[in-house]
Design a protein around this motif. Structure first.
Motif, PDB file in Angstrom:
ATOM      1  N   ALA A  15      -6.109 -12.881   2.566  1.00  0.00           N
ATOM      2  CA  ALA A  15      -7.177 -11.885   2.707  1.00  0.00           C
ATOM      3  C   ALA A  15      -7.166 -11.275   4.111  1.00  0.00           C
ATOM      4  O   ALA A  15      -7.466 -10.085   4.283  1.00  0.00           O
ATOM      5  N   LYS A  16      -6.799 -12.082   5.116  1.00  0.00           N
ATOM      6  CA  LYS A  16      -6.766 -11.582   6.494  1.00  0.00           C
ATOM      7  C   LYS A  16      -5.745 -10.458   6.654  1.00  0.00           C
ATOM      8  O   LYS A  16      -6.017  -9.440   7.291  1.00  0.00           O
ATOM      9  N   TYR A  17      -4.569 -10.625   6.032  1.00  0.00           N
ATOM     10  CA  TYR A  17      -3.522  -9.603   6.173  1.00  0.00           C
ATOM     11  C   TYR A  17      -3.704  -8.463   5.175  1.00  0.00           C
ATOM     12  O   TYR A  17      -3.429  -7.309   5.481  1.00  0.00           O
ATOM     13  N   GLY A  18      -4.108  -8.796   3.955  1.00  0.00           N
ATOM     14  CA  GLY A  18      -4.427  -7.768   2.973  1.00  0.00           C
ATOM     15  C   GLY A  18      -3.266  -7.208   2.188  1.00  0.00           C
ATOM     16  O   GLY A  18      -3.435  -6.275   1.410  1.00  0.00           O
ATOM     17  N   GLY A  19      -2.048  -7.753   2.360  1.00  0.00           N
ATOM     18  CA  GLY A  19      -0.906  -7.248   1.611  1.00  0.00           C
ATOM     19  C   GLY A  19      -0.965  -7.650   0.143  1.00  0.00           C
ATOM     20  O   GLY A  19      -1.514  -8.694  -0.206  1.00  0.00           O
ATOM     21  N   GLU A  20      -0.400  -6.821  -0.706  1.00  0.00           N
ATOM     22  CA  GLU A  20      -0.356  -7.104  -2.140  1.00  0.00           C
ATOM     23  C   GLU A  20       1.047  -6.834  -2.668  1.00  0.00           C
ATOM     24  O   GLU A  20       1.700  -5.870  -2.263  1.00  0.00           O
ATOM     25  N   ILE A  21       1.495  -7.702  -3.573  1.00  0.00           N
ATOM     26  CA  ILE A  21       2.816  -7.568  -4.182  1.00  0.00           C
ATOM     27  C   ILE A  21       2.667  -7.641  -5.693  1.00  0.00           C
ATOM     28  O   ILE A  21       2.003  -8.547  -6.225  1.00  0.00           O
ATOM     29  N   ASN A  22       3.263  -6.689  -6.377  1.00  0.00           N
ATOM     30  CA  ASN A  22       3.327  -6.710  -7.838  1.00  0.00           C
ATOM     31  C   ASN A  22       4.802  -6.609  -8.213  1.00  0.00           C
ATOM     32  O   ASN A  22       5.375  -5.528  -8.231  1.00  0.00           O
ATOM     33  N   TRP A  24       8.462  -8.894 -10.064  1.00  0.00           N
ATOM     34  CA  TRP A  24       9.007 -10.010 -10.835  1.00  0.00           C
ATOM     35  C   TRP A  24      10.525  -9.855 -10.898  1.00  0.00           C
ATOM     36  O   TRP A  24      11.069  -8.849 -10.476  1.00  0.00           O
ATOM     37  N   HIS A  25      11.184 -10.850 -11.453  1.00  0.00           N
ATOM     38  CA  HIS A  25      12.630 -10.766 -11.641  1.00  0.00           C
ATOM     39  C   HIS A  25      12.923  -9.991 -12.924  1.00  0.00           C
ATOM     40  O   HIS A  25      12.340 -10.261 -13.973  1.00  0.00           O
ATOM     41  N   LYS A  26      13.851  -9.038 -12.840  1.00  0.00           N
ATOM     42  CA  LYS A  26      14.122  -8.164 -13.977  1.00  0.00           C
ATOM     43  C   LYS A  26      15.061  -8.792 -15.002  1.00  0.00           C
ATOM     44  O   LYS A  26      15.121  -8.336 -16.148  1.00  0.00           O
ATOM     45  N   PHE A  96      16.564 -14.522 -12.796  1.00  0.00           N
ATOM     46  CA  PHE A  96      17.733 -14.337 -11.926  1.00  0.00           C
ATOM     47  C   PHE A  96      17.605 -13.031 -11.148  1.00  0.00           C
ATOM     48  O   PHE A  96      16.977 -12.070 -11.590  1.00  0.00           O
ATOM     49  N   GLY A  97      18.283 -13.015  -9.997  1.00  0.00           N
ATOM     50  CA  GLY A  97      18.382 -11.791  -9.228  1.00  0.00           C
ATOM     51  C   GLY A  97      17.156 -11.506  -8.392  1.00  0.00           C
ATOM     52  O   GLY A  97      16.189 -12.266  -8.383  1.00  0.00           O
ATOM     53  N   PRO A  98      17.196 -10.403  -7.658  1.00  0.00           N
ATOM     54  CA  PRO A  98      16.136 -10.118  -6.689  1.00  0.00           C
ATOM     55  C   PRO A  98      14.801  -9.805  -7.342  1.00  0.00           C
ATOM     56  O   PRO A  98      14.715  -9.368  -8.485  1.00  0.00           O
ATOM     57  N   LEU A  99      13.766 -10.047  -6.564  1.00  0.00           N
ATOM     58  CA  LEU A  99      12.408  -9.685  -6.959  1.00  0.00           C
ATOM     59  C   LEU A  99      12.269  -8.168  -6.860  1.00  0.00           C
ATOM     60  O   LEU A  99      12.583  -7.573  -5.821  1.00  0.00           O
ATOM     61  N   VAL A 100      11.803  -7.541  -7.939  1.00  0.00           N
ATOM     62  CA  VAL A 100      11.734  -6.077  -8.011  1.00  0.00           C
ATOM     63  C   VAL A 100      10.286  -5.665  -8.287  1.00  0.00           C
ATOM     64  O   VAL A 100       9.638  -6.208  -9.179  1.00  0.00           O
ATOM     65  N   GLY A 101       9.796  -4.706  -7.503  1.00  0.00           N
ATOM     66  CA  GLY A 101       8.444  -4.219  -7.734  1.00  0.00           C
ATOM     67  C   GLY A 101       7.890  -3.519  -6.516  1.00  0.00           C
ATOM     68  O   GLY A 101       8.638  -3.030  -5.666  1.00  0.00           O
ATOM     69  N   ARG A 102       6.567  -3.485  -6.419  1.00  0.00           N
ATOM     70  CA  ARG A 102       5.896  -2.737  -5.364  1.00  0.00           C
ATOM     71  C   ARG A 102       5.150  -3.675  -4.426  1.00  0.00           C
ATOM     72  O   ARG A 102       4.656  -4.726  -4.833  1.00  0.00           O
ATOM     73  N   ALA A 103       5.062  -3.260  -3.169  1.00  0.00           N
ATOM     74  CA  ALA A 103       4.301  -4.003  -2.172  1.00  0.00           C
ATOM     75  C   ALA A 103       3.550  -3.008  -1.297  1.00  0.00           C
ATOM     76  O   ALA A 103       4.070  -1.936  -0.966  1.00  0.00           O
ATOM     77  N   THR A 104       2.329  -3.350  -0.930  1.00  0.00           N
ATOM     78  CA  THR A 104       1.518  -2.488  -0.074  1.00  0.00           C
ATOM     79  C   THR A 104       0.798  -3.348   0.952  1.00  0.00           C
ATOM     80  O   THR A 104       0.536  -4.527   0.728  1.00  0.00           O
ATOM     81  N   GLY A 105       0.493  -2.750   2.095  1.00  0.00           N
ATOM     82  CA  GLY A 105      -0.319  -3.422   3.089  1.00  0.00           C
ATOM     83  C   GLY A 105       0.483  -4.216   4.097  1.00  0.00           C
ATOM     84  O   GLY A 105       1.695  -4.078   4.222  1.00  0.00           O
ATOM     85  N   TRP A 112       2.904 -14.893  -0.792  1.00  0.00           N
ATOM     86  CA  TRP A 112       3.083 -15.431  -2.143  1.00  0.00           C
ATOM     87  C   TRP A 112       3.035 -14.296  -3.154  1.00  0.00           C
ATOM     88  O   TRP A 112       2.389 -13.281  -2.928  1.00  0.00           O
ATOM     89  N   VAL A 113       3.693 -14.520  -4.280  1.00  0.00           N
ATOM     90  CA  VAL A 113       3.605 -13.606  -5.415  1.00  0.00           C
ATOM     91  C   VAL A 113       2.989 -14.368  -6.578  1.00  0.00           C
ATOM     92  O   VAL A 113       3.575 -15.354  -7.054  1.00  0.00           O
ATOM     93  N   TRP A 114       1.796 -13.949  -6.982  1.00  0.00           N
ATOM     94  CA  TRP A 114       1.066 -14.591  -8.084  1.00  0.00           C
ATOM     95  C   TRP A 114       0.878 -16.097  -7.852  1.00  0.00           C
ATOM     96  O   TRP A 114       0.766 -16.858  -8.814  1.00  0.00           O
ATOM     97  N   GLY A 115       0.872 -16.519  -6.596  1.00  0.00           N
ATOM     98  CA  GLY A 115       0.700 -17.932  -6.298  1.00  0.00           C
ATOM     99  C   GLY A 115       1.852 -18.814  -6.738  1.00  0.00           C
ATOM    100  O   GLY A 115       1.738 -20.038  -6.717  1.00  0.00           O
ATOM    101  N   GLN A 116       2.992 -18.195  -7.114  1.00  0.00           N
ATOM    102  CA  GLN A 116       4.106 -18.961  -7.680  1.00  0.00           C
ATOM    103  C   GLN A 116       5.407 -18.804  -6.902  1.00  0.00           C
ATOM    104  O   GLN A 116       6.255 -19.699  -6.944  1.00  0.00           O
ATOM    105  N   LYS A 117       5.602 -17.682  -6.243  1.00  0.00           N
ATOM    106  CA  LYS A 117       6.855 -17.408  -5.536  1.00  0.00           C
ATOM    107  C   LYS A 117       6.559 -17.295  -4.054  1.00  0.00           C
ATOM    108  O   LYS A 117       5.560 -16.692  -3.663  1.00  0.00           O
ATOM    109  N   LEU A 118       7.440 -17.835  -3.235  1.00  0.00           N
ATOM    110  CA  LEU A 118       7.209 -17.918  -1.803  1.00  0.00           C
ATOM    111  C   LEU A 118       8.164 -16.972  -1.074  1.00  0.00           C
ATOM    112  O   LEU A 118       9.385 -17.082  -1.209  1.00  0.00           O
ATOM    113  N   LEU A 119       7.587 -16.029  -0.321  1.00  0.00           N
ATOM    114  CA  LEU A 119       8.359 -15.075   0.457  1.00  0.00           C
ATOM    115  C   LEU A 119       8.150 -15.342   1.947  1.00  0.00           C
ATOM    116  O   LEU A 119       7.061 -15.759   2.358  1.00  0.00           O
TER     117      LEU A 119
END
Length: 240
Positions: A15-22, A24-26, A96-105, A112-119
């Motif tokens: 919440a402090k940083y405010g970034g959002e990621i949507n 997944w792996h394609k 498999f393969g890279p995480l694909v999608g959008r990120a803002t902030g 984290w992505v959906w509390g499951q993937k660690l970046l």
């Protein structure tokens, strides 16, 4: 013996940083519709972002999520087996393969992505390596940012190892399906790690038979805290 810690997203830091990621792996293995146990299912928590399926002529067969009968699933699993780490279980839904999608902030050193993937940001990864943290493997993502000079976020490939101890699994829990391997275990209220099954020389892993649980060693936790890499909370896990 090293202590182990169940890792969760630090919601206050997020919440402090405010970034959002949507994102997944394609590409992934299909789900399974099993004729033996009668279940249609797929796993989460088994992902290999550093494994590139582009070289496979059958690549497009991994692009559409859907259930398949077990024989077809098994055929596709064998196509990717030479590309993944030795001993990988590759259940239905493995990505498999890279995480694909959008990120803002804005993002901190760890996201984290959906509390499951660690970046991690590249600088944070370098600092963890300099602290002697073992076994970290990170892969580029394909995140689309709207802002100028976006951060470089790398996904950690966190592989499943070890098991929960039988003492924390209800004795009446049905065994895994002999065909598809489905184990319908609900996460125990008080999980215990099976100490004899845990990896050595690896400071970050998922629990093999409950892969949504990400576990770090005491060395990993201490490095994160020394470096002030906020983004993770740590819950001590017993190991017997």
């Amino acid at each position: 013996m090293s202590r182990f810690f169940w890792m969760h997203e630090d919601k206050a830091a997020a919440a402090k940083y405010g970034g959002e990621i949507n994102a997944w792996h394609k590409l992934s293995l299909p789900g399974v519709s099993c004729g033996t146990c009668g279940e249609t299912w797929a796993h989460t928590g088994h992902e290999y972002p550093c494994v590139d399926l582009a070289q496979l002529p059958e690549r497009n067969e991994f692009a559409r999520p859907r259930p398949e009968p077990f024989p077809e699933f098994a055929r596709l699993r064998e196509l990717v087996r030479p590309l993944v780490p030795p001993g990988a279980e590759l259940p239905p839904g493995t990505g498999f393969g890279p995480l694909v999608g959008r990120a803002t902030g804005v993002f901190g050193p760890i996201a984290w992505v959906w509390g499951q993937k660690l970046l991690v940001q590249r600088e944070a990864l370098s600092r963890l390596h300099s602290e002697g943290v073992q076994g970290l493997q990170a892969c580029p993502t394909q995140l689309r940012f709207r802002q100028k000079d976006p951060p470089e976020l790398l996904e950690l490939q966190i592989e499943p190892h070890g098991r929960l101890h039988p003492d924390c699994i209800p004795p009446d829990e049905p065994p895994p399906c002999v065909t598809c391997g489905r184990f319908g275990l609900t996460r125990p209220d008080a999980p215990i790690l099976d100490a004899a099954s845990l990896p050595t020389g690896l400071d970050l892993f998922r629990v093999g038979n409950f892969s949504t649980m990400i576990v770090g060693t005491e060395r990993f936790m201490e490095a994160v805290r020394r470096l002030d890499l906020d983004g993770i909370t740590f819950q001590a896990l017993p190991a017997h």
